[in-house]
Design a protein around this motif. Structure first.
Motif, mmCIF file in Angstrom:
data_model
loop_
_atom_site.group_PDB
_atom_site.id
_atom_site.type_symbol
_atom_site.label_atom_id
_atom_site.label_comp_id
_atom_site.label_asym_id
_atom_site.label_seq_id
_atom_site.Cartn_x
_atom_site.Cartn_y
_atom_site.Cartn_z
ATOM 1 N N ASP A 92 33.193 111.622 -21.835
ATOM 2 C CA ASP A 92 32.349 112.149 -22.904
ATOM 3 C C ASP A 92 33.202 112.686 -24.052
ATOM 4 O OD1 ASP A 92 30.065 111.502 -21.493
ATOM 5 O OD2 ASP A 92 29.672 113.562 -20.813
ATOM 6 N N GLU A 93 34.261 113.399 -23.708
ATOM 7 C CA GLU A 93 35.160 113.919 -24.741
ATOM 8 C C GLU A 93 35.809 112.776 -25.510
ATOM 9 O OE1 GLU A 93 39.158 116.670 -25.291
ATOM 10 O OE2 GLU A 93 38.079 116.752 -23.402
ATOM 11 N N LEU A 94 36.233 111.760 -24.792
ATOM 12 C CA LEU A 94 36.840 110.588 -25.428
ATOM 13 C C LEU A 94 35.837 109.904 -26.355
ATOM 14 C CD1 LEU A 94 39.320 108.760 -25.631
ATOM 15 C CD2 LEU A 94 38.509 107.560 -23.612
ATOM 16 N N SER A 95 34.615 109.755 -25.919
ATOM 17 C CA SER A 95 33.579 109.143 -26.754
ATOM 18 C C SER A 95 33.333 109.954 -28.019
ATOM 19 C CB SER A 95 32.273 109.019 -25.966
ATOM 20 O OG SER A 95 32.416 108.077 -24.942
ATOM 21 N N ARG A 96 33.258 111.284 -27.873
ATOM 22 C CA ARG A 96 33.082 112.143 -29.055
ATOM 23 C C ARG A 96 34.236 111.978 -30.025
ATOM 24 N NH1 ARG A 96 31.207 115.627 -25.289
ATOM 25 N NH2 ARG A 96 33.186 116.695 -25.055
#
Length: 101
Positions: A92-96
């Motif tokens: 999720d952090e990578l996607s953000r």
């Protein structure tokens, strides 16, 4: 040692790309890992033509990937909920970071 102007190293430090330790007299000391990181930054800027904002983004992404690797290995051995939760958080952090909210 790296063929770089001291001002460039100070700029890298100001941007948070490197974090050298300091002596009592405020002299910067770079660890082996920091020197390798500086070489990588130099390659990305000089050879790949990436600006420092891009380098910051790439290094942040690389750190997430490094944190994911052991989780993926753990997940292959077991199906722990905690491992899956941590993997989901990192992804999720990578996607953000990549703007894929």
């Amino acid at each position: 040692m790296l063929g770089m102007h001291p001002q460039t190293l100070r700029k890298y430090e100001r941007l948070g790309l490197v974090q050298p330790t300091r002596t009592i007299g405020s002299m910067r000391l770079y660890s082996h890992d920091e020197l390798e990181r500086i070489k990588l930054i130099k390659r990305l800027v000089d050879e790949a033509g990436i600006n420092l904002a891009g380098v910051q983004r790439l290094l942040s992404i690389a750190e997430i990937v490094q944190r994911l690797r052991p989780l993926v290995r753990d997940d292959a051995r077991s199906s722990s909920r905690d491992t899956k939760r941590r993997m989901t958080q990192e992804l999720d952090e990578l996607s953000r970071m990549l703007g894929f909210d």
